[in-house]
Design an enzyme around this catalytic site. Sequence first.
Site, PDB file in Angstrom:
ATOM      1  N   GLY A   1      85.085  10.675 -23.971  1.00 59.21           N
ATOM      2  CA  GLY A   1      85.791  11.769 -24.755  1.00 59.21           C
ATOM      3  C   GLY A   1      85.337  12.283 -25.970  1.00 59.21           C
TER       4      GLY A   1
ATOM      5  N   ASP B   1      73.836  11.274 -14.903  1.00 61.72           N
ATOM      6  CA  ASP B   1      74.960  10.392 -14.749  1.00 61.72           C
ATOM      7  C   ASP B   1      74.710   9.059 -14.061  1.00 61.72           C
ATOM      8  OD1 ASP B   1      76.695  12.351 -15.999  1.00 61.72           O
ATOM      9  OD2 ASP B   1      78.078  12.531 -14.314  1.00 61.72           O
TER      10      ASP B   1
ATOM     11  N   SER C   1      80.754   7.090 -20.250  1.00 60.54           N
ATOM     12  CA  SER C   1      80.168   7.948 -21.519  1.00 60.54           C
ATOM     13  C   SER C   1      80.804   7.258 -22.705  1.00 60.54           C
ATOM     14  CB  SER C   1      80.908   9.238 -21.340  1.00 60.54           C
ATOM     15  OG  SER C   1      80.580  10.349 -22.273  1.00 60.54           O
ATOM     16  N   MET C   2      81.444   7.860 -23.608  1.00 58.66           N
ATOM     17  CA  MET C   2      81.875   7.006 -24.954  1.00 58.66           C
ATOM     18  C   MET C   2      82.545   5.823 -24.914  1.00 58.66           C
ATOM     19  SD  MET C   2      81.373   6.917 -28.340  1.00 58.66           S
ATOM     20  CE  MET C   2      80.709   8.560 -28.728  1.00 58.66           C
TER      21      MET C   2
ATOM     22  N   HIS D   1      75.624   8.739 -19.709  1.00 59.10           N
ATOM     23  CA  HIS D   1      74.827  10.325 -19.510  1.00 59.10           C
ATOM     24  C   HIS D   1      74.547  10.679 -21.020  1.00 59.10           C
ATOM     25  CE1 HIS D   1      79.064  12.443 -19.399  1.00 59.10           C
ATOM     26  NE2 HIS D   1      79.104  11.624 -20.558  1.00 59.10           N
TER      27      HIS D   1
END
Length: 195
Positions: free
Chosen positions: A65, A169, A94-95, A118
């Site tokens: 996010g 990714d 991700s986060m 990523h």
Amino acid sequence: MNVQVKSSSGITLVPMDARLLADRKVFVEGEINQEKACLFIKQILLLCKEDSSKPIDVLINSPGGEISSGLLMYDCIQSCKTPIRMYCMGTAYSMGALLFASGNHGRYMFPHSELMLHEPLLGNRVGGNASSIRSISDSLMETRNKMNQILAKHTGRTVKEIEEATSFDHYYRPEESVDFGLADEIVNFDKLMEG
């Protein structure tokens, strides 16, 4: 959903989230945004005030996010004197993966969970004049460097290795996560039941 809680005054119905919070279980579910980051901070504050020495378990199942919201949560995790144990239950992308990897008191993955790293992405379309686009690009590169330095710090990898890993990714199964330094241990659900 409510659960029954027995006490000396009888049986009471309590929201399940409140009951789990009382057991020092904090959930990071779904997309990370300002609202969820503020709720996370409030929950951590509450639990630290109740008992600053007893560990808090943070369970993550998130596609990632907002970077600024995630970094607020990261700052809380890093500066908190109370031990915070991280669990990946499902996915931490991700986060979500950065938050999981930043745990200082145990980073545990369930056998079929998965991490993904990523580079930071633009949340909306780029528009404006050349100077504005250049400013956006510079800011994005600065954010990428900051994120890579954070991941390098918590994995023991070099910034160059992190740059290579985040250039696309990159999905990590639990064994790969441990090997890369993103996680400490693969555990079963029973680990959560320990005090």
